[in-house]
Write a protein that holds these residues in place. Structure first.
Motif, PDB file in Angstrom:
ATOM      1  N   ALA A 110      11.088   7.414  -1.480  1.00  0.00           N
ATOM      2  CA  ALA A 110      12.357   6.701  -1.331  1.00  0.00           C
ATOM      3  C   ALA A 110      12.183   5.596  -0.294  1.00  0.00           C
ATOM      4  O   ALA A 110      11.363   5.727   0.629  1.00  0.00           O
ATOM      5  CB  ALA A 110      13.445   7.679  -0.904  1.00  0.00           C
ATOM      6  N   PRO A 111      12.940   4.493  -0.410  1.00  0.00           N
ATOM      7  CA  PRO A 111      12.778   3.358   0.517  1.00  0.00           C
ATOM      8  C   PRO A 111      12.826   3.737   1.995  1.00  0.00           C
ATOM      9  O   PRO A 111      12.014   3.258   2.785  1.00  0.00           O
ATOM     10  CB  PRO A 111      13.928   2.424   0.131  1.00  0.00           C
ATOM     11  N   ALA A 112      13.757   4.595   2.386  1.00  0.00           N
ATOM     12  CA  ALA A 112      13.856   4.989   3.801  1.00  0.00           C
ATOM     13  C   ALA A 112      12.608   5.745   4.250  1.00  0.00           C
ATOM     14  O   ALA A 112      12.118   5.553   5.371  1.00  0.00           O
ATOM     15  CB  ALA A 112      15.107   5.828   4.039  1.00  0.00           C
ATOM     16  N   ALA A 166       9.877   4.478   7.103  1.00  0.00           N
ATOM     17  CA  ALA A 166       9.531   5.333   8.247  1.00  0.00           C
ATOM     18  C   ALA A 166       8.029   5.613   8.288  1.00  0.00           C
ATOM     19  O   ALA A 166       7.405   5.543   9.353  1.00  0.00           O
ATOM     20  CB  ALA A 166      10.315   6.637   8.189  1.00  0.00           C
ATOM     21  N   LEU A 167       7.432   5.929   7.147  1.00  0.00           N
ATOM     22  CA  LEU A 167       6.001   6.209   7.098  1.00  0.00           C
ATOM     23  C   LEU A 167       5.177   4.979   7.456  1.00  0.00           C
ATOM     24  O   LEU A 167       4.226   5.056   8.242  1.00  0.00           O
ATOM     25  CB  LEU A 167       5.613   6.719   5.704  1.00  0.00           C
ATOM     26  N   CYS A 168       5.556   3.837   6.909  1.00  0.00           N
ATOM     27  CA  CYS A 168       4.842   2.590   7.205  1.00  0.00           C
ATOM     28  C   CYS A 168       4.956   2.264   8.694  1.00  0.00           C
ATOM     29  O   CYS A 168       3.959   1.913   9.333  1.00  0.00           O
ATOM     30  CB  CYS A 168       5.399   1.456   6.346  1.00  0.00           C
ATOM     31  N   ASP A 214       0.835  -1.208   0.000  1.00  0.00           N
ATOM     32  CA  ASP A 214       0.000   0.000   0.000  1.00  0.00           C
ATOM     33  C   ASP A 214       0.870   1.259   0.000  1.00  0.00           C
ATOM     34  O   ASP A 214       0.613   2.207  -0.722  1.00  0.00           O
ATOM     35  CB  ASP A 214      -0.921   0.034   1.222  1.00  0.00           C
ATOM     36  N   PHE A 215       1.909   1.249   0.823  1.00  0.00           N
ATOM     37  CA  PHE A 215       2.765   2.422   0.930  1.00  0.00           C
ATOM     38  C   PHE A 215       3.675   2.581  -0.283  1.00  0.00           C
ATOM     39  O   PHE A 215       4.056   3.692  -0.637  1.00  0.00           O
ATOM     40  CB  PHE A 215       3.577   2.375   2.224  1.00  0.00           C
ATOM     41  N   ALA A 216       4.016   1.490  -0.949  1.00  0.00           N
ATOM     42  CA  ALA A 216       4.878   1.572  -2.138  1.00  0.00           C
ATOM     43  C   ALA A 216       4.229   2.409  -3.238  1.00  0.00           C
ATOM     44  O   ALA A 216       4.924   3.026  -4.038  1.00  0.00           O
ATOM     45  CB  ALA A 216       5.195   0.170  -2.646  1.00  0.00           C
ATOM     46  N   LEU A 217       2.906   2.452  -3.254  1.00  0.00           N
ATOM     47  CA  LEU A 217       2.192   3.238  -4.261  1.00  0.00           C
ATOM     48  C   LEU A 217       2.478   4.732  -4.151  1.00  0.00           C
ATOM     49  O   LEU A 217       2.246   5.476  -5.107  1.00  0.00           O
ATOM     50  CB  LEU A 217       0.684   2.996  -4.149  1.00  0.00           C
TER      51      LEU A 217
END
Length: 186
Positions: free
Chosen positions: A58-60, A64-66, A51-54
């Motif tokens: 950036a990966p970091a 952090a958000l997830c 869901d967050f990858a959408l």
């Protein structure tokens, strides 16, 4: 398959506190333990990662958000539902699935599915189905409905509808809706 043990007449008024889920040759079910805090966090983050990858961050930033969202959600669940139970699925010592639920008491007694998640590598292998069947079998043994909240436009909503859940009256303006599977007689 997965029901509560026989109970006395006195237990009919006491809501269930345990769901028995079937073990397989590779998966073992058990109640959450204190040492599961970090593995459960990692499991929840793996479930939410797509869901967050959408967002295209950036990966970091995504990590952090997830992490922030997962931690915040579980703090809210624990504050709102201090009586929540969590069943976890283990495979080779790793948590691969979890289901959080609670017994609602009072005039609208029900089993409330708070959260359910299966690690992406284990999805489409029957773990989510086993958890939901176990919860519904327990509810049926006690002639209780099952209630949950779900995002209105999610794939999960369609999955619950196929299992006999229906929206509760009152569309509302929120992103979530309440679904209920009526009580079934044992």
């Amino acid at each position: 398959m997965s029901t509560m043990p026989s109970e006395s007449a006195d237990d009919a008024v006491r809501p269930p506190t345990r769901i028995v889920l079937p073990h397989s040759s590779t998966v073992r079910w058990r109640r959450e333990a204190p040492q599961d805090a970090q593995p459960l966090r990692a499991l929840r983050m793996a479930v939410r990662a797509a869901d967050f990858a959408l967002l295209g961050l950036a990966p970091a930033q995504l990590q952090a958000l997830c992490a922030q969202q997962v931690d915040s959600q579980w703090q809210q669940y624990r504050a709102r539902f201090p009586d929540v139970y969590c069943e976890v699925a283990e495979q080779a010592g790793s948590l691969v699935g979890a289901m959080a639920w609670r017994s609602e008491r009072g005039g609208a007694a029900a089993l409330h599915l708070v959260d359910i998640g299966v690690h992406p590598q284990w999805q489409s292998q029957g773990l989510g189905t086993a958890m939901l069947r176990g919860l519904m079998a327990c509810a049926d043994a006690h002639a209780l409905p099952v209630r949950l909240e779900v995002l209105r436009h999610s794939r999960a909503r369609d999955w619950y509808i196929r299992w006999g859940f229906a929206p509760v009256d009152g569309a509302g303006l929120t992103m979530h809706e309440t679904l209920v599977r009526p009580a079934q007689r044992p």
